[in-house]
Motif scaffolding. Structure first.
Motif, short mmCIF file in Angstrom:
data_model
loop_
_atom_site.label_atom_id
_atom_site.label_comp_id
_atom_site.label_asym_id
_atom_site.label_seq_id
_atom_site.Cartn_x
_atom_site.Cartn_y
_atom_site.Cartn_z
N GLY A 1 46.82 38.75 45.03
CA GLY A 1 47.08 40.03 44.66
C GLY A 1 45.57 41.07 44.81
N GLY A 2 44.84 40.69 45.45
CA GLY A 2 43.45 41.33 45.84
C GLY A 2 42.51 40.49 46.29
N VAL A 3 41.42 40.84 46.21
CA VAL A 3 40.16 40.17 46.78
C VAL A 3 39.71 38.96 46.17
CG1 VAL A 3 37.68 40.55 47.24
CG2 VAL A 3 39.38 42.61 47.54
N ALA A 4 39.60 37.80 46.78
CA ALA A 4 39.11 36.59 46.20
C ALA A 4 37.61 36.85 45.77
CB ALA A 4 39.23 35.58 47.13
N PRO A 5 37.56 36.04 44.67
CA PRO A 5 35.96 35.99 44.21
C PRO A 5 35.24 35.23 45.45
CG PRO A 5 37.37 34.58 43.02
CD PRO A 5 38.31 35.25 43.79
N SER A 6 33.89 35.46 45.21
CA SER A 6 32.87 34.95 46.19
C SER A 6 32.51 33.44 45.38
CB SER A 6 31.75 35.76 46.43
OG SER A 6 30.97 36.31 45.26
N VAL A 7 32.27 32.48 46.27
CA VAL A 7 31.81 31.29 45.85
C VAL A 7 30.51 30.86 46.34
CG1 VAL A 7 32.53 28.84 45.78
CG2 VAL A 7 34.26 30.57 45.77
N ASN A 8 29.52 30.64 45.63
CA ASN A 8 28.19 29.96 46.19
C ASN A 8 28.46 28.77 46.89
OD1 ASN A 8 25.71 28.91 46.18
ND2 ASN A 8 25.19 29.62 44.08
N PRO A 9 28.15 28.69 48.21
CA PRO A 9 28.34 27.67 48.92
C PRO A 9 27.22 26.24 48.89
CG PRO A 9 26.77 29.28 50.25
CD PRO A 9 27.34 29.75 48.77
#
Length: 316
Positions: free
Chosen positions: A118-126
């Protein structure tokens, strides 16, 4: 709705601040992770003095997200993770309170993926390193309770904010705070076939470093009943419970999130239950496999949590 976290296992906190369509979710702190079903069968038994290595793999698959009232949220967010923990235990011959003094260190690692239809996915620390945990314990082995074999342990754990953390990412492996956990675990052998195990833990958290936000104090517990179908194989019914005692605080105020965001209840809760198998290896090793479904959820995601534990004594 409070800011979301994914609890994969001890040592990991994934803090998510979501921008939802039409509103911004309150940036209320989430609880640091804890032992949710990592160890059940024979948890109170530590074996002979010496070194013991344990590893855990726990998968978390988001099913739904629940709000402060326990109602399912509208978000289509999905966060799946695989967490691996590496634990080294040393049980000494030093006697303390008629038990054996022990020490442990746990190093967690995680792989996380996030999506949002439904929108932008959260960013994940690699970076995958979580917060290491140091513990000191007293183990009482081969005791008796009501005439039955009884082993139990009390341990104090400290989680250190040394894992990967970067404010540029929505999801981080580190809780970025100090967390203190005190638990007691036991295993009671009812007879040669049946045993009961339970772990009960209370956790206190400091404020998140660099902020005034402080997650509340909470309880978590693991419970299991197992039955030996073969000398080396047991089937089990296992469960876990997490319940937060008090409201999250900001600058020492427990009513901050109610006043600022209308979140009158910031306390988290979840119950997990499922079947398990425990296979006993030669020379005291153990492999334990379980699958948990979550229910009675409040202020957190709910999902499916397969878990694998392996315990291997080192040395003779």
């Amino acid at each position: 709705m409070k800011a979301l976290s994914i609890f994969t296992s001890i040592g990991f906190l994934f803090t998510l601040l979501l921008a939802m369509p039409g509103h911004i979710s309150a940036q209320d702190p989430v609880l640091p992770p804890t032992n949710l079903g990592l160890a059940n069968v024979f948890d109170g038994i530590a074996g002979k003095p010496g070194f013991l290595y344990q590893s855990y793999v726990q998968v978390f698959q988001t099913r739904d997200i629940y709000d402060q009232h326990g109602n399912k949220g509208p978000a289509s967010l999905k966060i799946n993770s695989v967490a691996t923990l590496y634990q080294l235990i040393y049980l000494s011959r030093i006697r303390v309170f008629s038990g054996n003094l022990g020490f442990t260190v746990i190093l967690p690692v995680a792989q996380v993926s996030a999506s949002n239809a439904g929108g932008v996915a959260p960013s994940v620390n690699p970076k995958a390193w979580g917060d290491p945990i140091l513990g000191t314990a007293v183990q009482w082995s081969d005791k008796k309770l009501f005439g039955k074999a009884f082993s139990h342990r009390t341990e104090l754990d400290v989680s250190l904010p040394l894992g990967a953390y970067n404010t540029a990412y929505n999801i981080n492996p580190s809780a970025h705070l100090f967390s203190f956990g005190l638990y007691h675990t036991f295993t009671l052998m009812l007879d040669q076939k049946f045993s009961v195990s339970s772990r009960n833990q209370v956790n206190y958290n400091t404020h998140i470093i660099g902020t005034k936000a402080q997650p509340g104090t909470f309880y978590n517990g693991n419970f299991s009943v197992d039955y030996a179908i073969l000398p080396s194989l047991r089937i089990a019914v296992a469960t876990y419970l997490l319940a937060q005692f008090n409201q999250d605080r900001f600058d020492g105020h427990g009513d901050y999130y109610a006043a600022q965001y209308g979140i009158t209840n910031t306390r988290e809760r979840v119950v997990g239950y499922g079947p398990g198998l425990a296979y006993f290896l030669p020379r005291g090793g153990l492999i334990e496999a379980k699958g948990f479904l979550e229910t009675a959820v409040q202020n957190r995601p709910a999902g499916f949590r397969p878990t694998l534990r392996a315990a291997i004594p080192l040395g003779k």
